[in-house]
Every structure is written in C-alpha cells, then in structure tokens.
Design a protein around this motif. Structure first.
Motif, short mmCIF file in Angstrom:
data_model
loop_
_atom_site.label_atom_id
_atom_site.label_comp_id
_atom_site.label_asym_id
_atom_site.label_seq_id
_atom_site.Cartn_x
_atom_site.Cartn_y
_atom_site.Cartn_z
N SER A 122 8.81 48.92 58.67
CA SER A 122 9.89 49.13 57.70
C SER A 122 10.90 47.99 57.78
CB SER A 122 10.58 50.47 57.96
OG SER A 122 11.67 50.65 57.10
N THR A 123 11.20 47.54 59.00
CA THR A 123 12.13 46.42 59.17
C THR A 123 11.56 45.14 58.56
OG1 THR A 123 12.90 47.40 61.25
CG2 THR A 123 13.45 45.09 60.85
N LYS A 124 10.26 44.90 58.77
CA LYS A 124 9.62 43.71 58.19
C LYS A 124 9.67 43.76 56.66
CE LYS A 124 5.37 40.98 58.30
NZ LYS A 124 5.36 40.79 56.85
N HIS A 210 11.04 37.34 63.98
CA HIS A 210 9.95 37.67 64.93
C HIS A 210 10.21 39.06 65.49
CE1 HIS A 210 8.48 33.59 64.64
NE2 HIS A 210 9.72 33.14 64.85
N LEU A 211 9.48 40.03 64.96
CA LEU A 211 9.77 41.43 65.28
C LEU A 211 8.96 41.94 66.48
CD1 LEU A 211 9.84 42.88 61.66
CD2 LEU A 211 11.75 42.04 63.02
N GLU A 212 7.82 41.33 66.75
CA GLU A 212 6.93 41.86 67.78
C GLU A 212 7.58 41.88 69.16
OE1 GLU A 212 4.24 43.30 67.08
OE2 GLU A 212 4.35 42.79 64.95
N SER A 213 8.50 40.97 69.41
CA SER A 213 9.12 40.87 70.73
C SER A 213 10.35 41.75 70.89
CB SER A 213 9.51 39.41 71.00
OG SER A 213 10.46 38.98 70.05
N LYS A 214 10.73 42.44 69.84
CA LYS A 214 11.97 43.23 69.88
C LYS A 214 11.70 44.65 70.31
CE LYS A 214 14.40 40.46 66.46
NZ LYS A 214 15.23 39.86 67.52
N ASN A 215 12.63 45.21 71.10
CA ASN A 215 12.51 46.60 71.52
C ASN A 215 13.10 47.53 70.47
OD1 ASN A 215 15.31 46.50 71.82
ND2 ASN A 215 15.17 45.91 73.98
N GLU A 216 13.07 48.81 70.77
CA GLU A 216 13.50 49.81 69.77
C GLU A 216 14.97 49.68 69.40
OE1 GLU A 216 13.76 54.66 69.25
OE2 GLU A 216 12.73 53.80 70.97
N ASN A 221 19.01 48.26 65.31
CA ASN A 221 20.21 47.50 64.97
C ASN A 221 19.93 46.51 63.83
OD1 ASN A 221 22.94 46.50 65.35
ND2 ASN A 221 22.02 44.74 66.31
N LEU A 222 18.76 45.83 63.93
CA LEU A 222 18.38 44.88 62.90
C LEU A 222 18.13 45.57 61.57
CD1 LEU A 222 17.64 42.04 62.01
CD2 LEU A 222 15.35 42.38 62.93
N LEU A 223 17.43 46.72 61.62
CA LEU A 223 17.15 47.47 60.40
C LEU A 223 18.43 47.92 59.72
CD1 LEU A 223 15.16 48.85 58.48
CD2 LEU A 223 15.11 50.81 60.05
N THR A 224 19.41 48.34 60.52
CA THR A 224 20.70 48.77 59.96
C THR A 224 21.42 47.61 59.27
OG1 THR A 224 20.92 50.45 61.70
CG2 THR A 224 22.92 49.82 60.51
#
Length: 368
Positions: A122-124, A210-216, A221-224
């Motif tokens: 969803s973030t991507k 680069h989303l694969e390296s990010k935790n929940e 926070n990024l999605l918000t």
C-alpha cells in the motif's frame, strides 16, 4: 484444550469492552470498570467535562479528562506477565498475537507478516501515485482553460470585425494581452501555492523509496506522511480546477451603434471579477461590460423619445442630448421620474445615482 481454554479466559480479562482488543493504557473508573485510555477519550464529553461509564452508565466529572483517572496496575502487571496469546482473528489459531499500531488489530506472527506486506504494498502504491502527481497537470488545465477563453473571445470579435476590423482587432489584441497577464499571474500563484507540497513530495520520494529495508513503524510513519501530502495535493488541485471551471466570458456589443464604434471600443474592457467568499459558491466571471443604455423620455401627451447614454452621465447631459434632437434649450427642460411628477431630478446627479436602467421612464416638462 484445557490450557487453551484458560488462556482464552485470561485474555477475556485483558480485553477492553469498547474496542474488544487488549487493553492499551487501562484506566479504572470510580465504578471500578476499566477501559482503554483512548476509548475513554473518544466518549468523553468535552463540553460538560463529564464521562459516562459505557457499562453501568455512571456519570463522573473529570475536569482534566480521562488522563486524570488512575491506571489499573493489576491489569498492567498481568499483561506484562501474560503474553498476548489467543485465537488469531484471521487464521483462528491460538498463538502469541501482536498489535498493529497502524490499524490497532491483533494477529499471529504469520498473519502479521502478511499484514506488513500489505502495508508495504500500500505504501509503494501511494508513493507511485504521489510521484505521478504533478503541478504540470494543473498548468496544462490552466493553459487549456485560457485557450478556450481565447477562442470564444476570437469568435465573438470575428462577427463584429467584418465591418470594423481595424479598430476591433486592436481592441482584441489588448484584451488578449490582459488575458495573458491574468494567466501568468494565475500560474505564478499556483506554483507558489503548490511549491511547499511539491518540495515535500520530492524529498519524501527521494529518501524513502526503498521499502524492503524498512520495519513496521517506519512503514507506518512513511505511509502516514505520503497519505497526508497526497491528500493536501489533491485538495489543492481540486481547488484550482474548480476556479478554472467557474471562469466565464461574455462580450457585449450593441449592433445599432455603428456610428459610435470608436467610442464603443474604448468602453470594451477585459473585466475579471472574482466573487469568492466563505458564504457563497466560488464563481469567477470574465465579462466585457457596456455602460451605454437607452433611456425612455415621455411627455405628458404620451409622446416618447429614446436617448442612448451612459449611466455615468448627469441629468443635465441627458437634457443636452434631448435638446439637440428637438432644438430646445436644456435649461428649459425639467425631468422627473415616472410616478413622481413633483420630484425634479438634480442636474448634477448621474443617471446611475437614480438607479436608472433600460426600463426607466423619465417624464419631460418644457418650460417657457
């Protein structure tokens, strides 16, 4: 099965009756019922500063809100000792559950991993949508809207210019130049209005793609942030497109006034008036007004005369126009409004000040 039953019973004790999830900062009321702090904040009456217990309906006065209630230390200790182990609402397995901070739901480890992947996707998607959102789209809309206005101005002038091409073409170029100025002003306004959001968008995309390296928590926070910028950009685009869609154009011209075409050209102006306010719908009207109207003059013998005159002219100037037609001295003419024959109109006042329009009838009295 017995152990599972006991675990589920214990989990029932650790469950808030409002959100039906495990307690988060449990607060105990004076009636000894316990609920999550966030759930109590949603039910708190800020106007009367009261809180009604959702279970027994007891009303409590809380000056500072639910924050002043004591925490349920027993339940807090139980939650520290007892892991969140219960039936997963997704796969129905009794496992250790985790709580998603984004949607406040509980899931087992496997289901939560799927849930994180959904958040990641969803973030991507949001980042891709944000990257494809550009103020250039709005600029194209502005160019297209003003192109349509130019075409309409051209078509209206074309029918008039067949007889008066030279003077009207000059006036048309002047009006289109004013329109270009208005367009450029609007483009600068749009760019200044959207620049902060555009800069935030580029910084967010450049640093966080680069989303694969990010935790929940980082993903949440990024999605918000992405959703907030996307929403604000969408609101801005809708606001400016609404402004464009409300622009109208009107060219007004009197075909009977061919002998005064030069004066008429001087009266044609590009007039862009914005009637936006908080109490009415947003409307922007592009018009070219004409100040000339016909005034009907009537004698007491029902003889009628029509004089074409600007509303900015005075009563005395109207008398002069009529006097030239009938070879009369303007000083010997008295004008009153129809229906009020005893109220003589002041020579120094304008027709506009008397609320005259094309339906106005003025009565003539000739003095010797």
């Amino acid at each position: 099965m017995t152990n599972v039953y006991k675990i589920e019973n214990l989990e029932d004790l650790l469950q808030c009756a409002i959100c039906l999830d495990r307690f988060r900062i449990p607060k105990v009321l004076s009636c000894q019922h316990t609920f999550c702090l966030t759930c109590l904040q949603r039910t708190y009456n800020t106007q009367h500063r009261t809180l009604t217990c959702p279970t027994c309906r007891k009303v409590m006065n809380l000056i500072q809100g639910p924050d002043e209630l004591p925490s349920n230390l027993l339940l807090i200790n139980l939650m520290d000792v007892q892991p969140v182990k219960a039936k997963c609402p997704c796969c129905q397995k009794v496992e250790k559950l985790t709580i998603c901070e984004h949607c406040n739901c509980t899931k087992c480890t496997d289901c939560n991993e799927k849930h994180i992947n959904e958040i990641r996707q969803s973030t991507k998607t949001k980042l891709d949508e944000l990257q494809n959102t550009s103020q250039n789209d709005l600029k194209v809309s502005i160019h297209d809207a003003f192109k349509n206005i130019r075409n309409e101005i051209y078509n209206q002038f074309q029918s008039i210019r067949q007889q008066h091409d030279s003077m009207l073409l000059t006036k048309q170029m002047d009006i289109l130049k004013q329109l270009d100025t208005h367009e450029q002003t609007l483009l600068v306004h749009v760019e200044n209005d959207l620049q902060p959001l555009e800069q935030s968008k580029l910084e967010l995309i450049g640093k966080n793609y680069h989303l694969e390296s990010k935790n929940e928590p980082e993903l949440i926070n990024l999605l918000t942030k992405v959703s907030d910028i996307q929403s604000r950009l969408a609101d801005k685009l809708v606001e400016h497109r609404t402004y464009l869609n409300s622009i109208e154009i009107s060219l007004q011209y009197d075909q009977d006034r061919l002998d005064q075409i030069n004066k008429m050209c001087n009266n044609i102006q590009l007039n862009i008036t914005n009637t936006n306010d908080d109490k009415s719908n947003q409307q922007t009207k592009l018009s070219i007004p004409s100040e000339q109207i016909y005034i009907t003059l009537r004698t007491f013998l029902n003889q009628e005369y029509k004089c074409r005159i600007s509303l900015d002219k005075t009563i005395y100037e109207l008398k002069q126009i009529f006097g030239k037609q009938e070879n009369l001295n303007p000083n010997h003419i008295t004008l009153t409004k129809s229906g009020n024959y005893f109220d003589q109109l002041d020579d120094k006042r304008t027709l506009k000040s008397y609320d005259c329009d094309a339906t106005t009838i003025l009565m003539i009295c000739i003095r010797k």
